[in-house]
Design a protein around this motif. Structure first.
Motif, short mmCIF file in Angstrom:
data_model
loop_
_atom_site.label_atom_id
_atom_site.label_comp_id
_atom_site.label_asym_id
_atom_site.label_seq_id
_atom_site.Cartn_x
_atom_site.Cartn_y
_atom_site.Cartn_z
N GLY A 253 -34.71 49.79 121.76
CA GLY A 253 -33.96 48.76 122.47
C GLY A 253 -34.52 48.47 123.85
O GLY A 253 -34.68 47.31 124.23
N SER A 254 -34.86 49.51 124.59
CA SER A 254 -35.28 49.33 125.98
C SER A 254 -36.74 48.90 126.11
O SER A 254 -37.13 48.36 127.14
CB SER A 254 -35.04 50.62 126.78
OG SER A 254 -35.83 51.68 126.27
N GLN A 255 -37.55 49.12 125.08
CA GLN A 255 -38.97 48.81 125.16
C GLN A 255 -39.39 47.73 124.17
O GLN A 255 -40.56 47.64 123.80
CB GLN A 255 -39.80 50.08 124.93
CG GLN A 255 -39.54 51.14 125.97
CD GLN A 255 -40.32 52.42 125.72
OE1 GLN A 255 -41.29 52.45 124.98
NE2 GLN A 255 -39.89 53.50 126.33
N GLN A 256 -38.46 46.88 123.77
CA GLN A 256 -38.76 45.87 122.75
C GLN A 256 -39.97 45.01 123.09
O GLN A 256 -40.83 44.80 122.23
CB GLN A 256 -37.55 44.94 122.54
CG GLN A 256 -36.44 45.57 121.76
CD GLN A 256 -35.33 44.59 121.47
OE1 GLN A 256 -35.58 43.54 120.89
NE2 GLN A 256 -34.12 44.91 121.88
N ASP A 257 -40.04 44.50 124.30
CA ASP A 257 -41.13 43.59 124.66
C ASP A 257 -42.49 44.28 124.50
O ASP A 257 -43.42 43.73 123.91
CB ASP A 257 -40.97 43.07 126.09
CG ASP A 257 -39.78 42.12 126.22
OD1 ASP A 257 -39.27 41.63 125.18
OD2 ASP A 257 -39.35 41.88 127.36
N ALA A 258 -42.60 45.50 125.01
CA ALA A 258 -43.87 46.24 124.91
C ALA A 258 -44.19 46.57 123.45
O ALA A 258 -45.35 46.50 123.03
CB ALA A 258 -43.80 47.51 125.75
N LEU A 259 -43.17 46.94 122.67
CA LEU A 259 -43.40 47.26 121.27
C LEU A 259 -43.86 46.04 120.48
O LEU A 259 -44.76 46.15 119.65
CB LEU A 259 -42.12 47.86 120.66
CG LEU A 259 -41.75 49.25 121.18
CD1 LEU A 259 -40.34 49.63 120.72
CD2 LEU A 259 -42.76 50.29 120.74
N TRP A 260 -43.28 44.88 120.75
CA TRP A 260 -43.73 43.65 120.07
C TRP A 260 -45.18 43.35 120.44
O TRP A 260 -45.98 42.98 119.59
CB TRP A 260 -42.84 42.46 120.43
CG TRP A 260 -41.56 42.39 119.67
CD1 TRP A 260 -40.30 42.40 120.19
CD2 TRP A 260 -41.38 42.26 118.24
NE1 TRP A 260 -39.37 42.31 119.18
CE2 TRP A 260 -39.99 42.22 117.98
CE3 TRP A 260 -42.26 42.21 117.16
CZ2 TRP A 260 -39.47 42.11 116.69
CZ3 TRP A 260 -41.75 42.10 115.88
CH2 TRP A 260 -40.38 42.05 115.65
N ARG A 261 -45.53 43.49 121.74
CA ARG A 261 -46.92 43.23 122.17
C ARG A 261 -47.88 44.19 121.47
O ARG A 261 -48.95 43.78 121.01
CB ARG A 261 -47.05 43.35 123.69
CG ARG A 261 -46.51 42.15 124.44
CD ARG A 261 -46.92 42.16 125.91
NE ARG A 261 -46.49 43.35 126.61
CZ ARG A 261 -45.30 43.50 127.20
NH1 ARG A 261 -44.42 42.52 127.16
NH2 ARG A 261 -44.99 44.63 127.82
N ASP A 262 -47.50 45.46 121.38
CA ASP A 262 -48.35 46.45 120.71
C ASP A 262 -48.52 46.09 119.23
O ASP A 262 -49.63 46.17 118.70
CB ASP A 262 -47.73 47.85 120.85
CG ASP A 262 -48.51 48.90 120.08
OD1 ASP A 262 -49.66 49.17 120.46
OD2 ASP A 262 -47.97 49.43 119.09
N TYR A 263 -47.43 45.70 118.59
CA TYR A 263 -47.48 45.32 117.18
C TYR A 263 -48.41 44.12 116.97
O TYR A 263 -49.26 44.13 116.08
CB TYR A 263 -46.07 45.01 116.69
CG TYR A 263 -45.98 44.54 115.25
CD1 TYR A 263 -46.46 45.32 114.21
CD2 TYR A 263 -45.40 43.32 114.94
CE1 TYR A 263 -46.37 44.90 112.88
CE2 TYR A 263 -45.29 42.89 113.62
CZ TYR A 263 -45.78 43.68 112.60
OH TYR A 263 -45.69 43.26 111.29
N GLU A 264 -48.26 43.11 117.81
CA GLU A 264 -49.11 41.92 117.69
C GLU A 264 -50.57 42.26 117.92
O GLU A 264 -51.45 41.74 117.23
CB GLU A 264 -48.63 40.83 118.66
CG GLU A 264 -47.30 40.23 118.23
CD GLU A 264 -46.64 39.38 119.30
OE1 GLU A 264 -47.15 39.29 120.44
OE2 GLU A 264 -45.58 38.80 118.98
#
Length: 130
Positions: free
Chosen positions: A94-105
């Motif tokens: 929840g708290s790191q969604q933006d970074a996790l999406w960037r890593d996934y992309e």
């Protein structure tokens, strides 16, 4: 570590809404949960064994089973049901969604894959212990 006070599965918007006792509230997309499942099927059994997940944009949570007082086990519409999501892991998602999406992309781009590509079929030598 904060503990959940409320967990709601929103099927139509495909998000898990979770409130914690520290006052934070997150809306975690099912897709993010599925691609970052803490299961061995996704994470592998060690570094470098991760399996890049694709084609999970429309995945649903069909069941959510409480595991003691520390985790939940979601069952996803693609049949995946082996990930135990501890409270601290849900807080991280929840708290790191933006970074996790960037890593996934970035991982998708490095693999030459698209977010909506179908997952390849399972190989005969896969681990069947879970």
């Amino acid at each position: 570590m904060p503990v959940p006070t409320e967990i709601t599965v929103h099927q139509q918007s495909r998000v898990l809404e979770i409130a914690f006792d520290d006052g934070t509230r997150f809306r975690i997309p099912f897709e993010l949960m599925r691609i970052y499942s803490p299961s061995a099927e996704v994470k592998g059994h060690g570094p470098g064994q991760e399996v890049l997940q694709t084609g999970k944009r429309d995945v649903l949570i069909t069941a959510l089973e409480p595991i003691g007082h520390y985790a939940v086990r979601p069952e996803f519409s693609d049949g995946h049901a082996s990930g135990l999501f501890a409270w601290d892991y849900l807080y991280k998602l929840g708290s790191q969604q933006d970074a996790l999406w960037r890593d996934y992309e970035a991982r998708l781009a490095a693999a030459g894959k698209g977010r909506d590509d179908a997952m390849p079929g399972k190989a005969g030598g896969s681990c069947h212990s879970h």
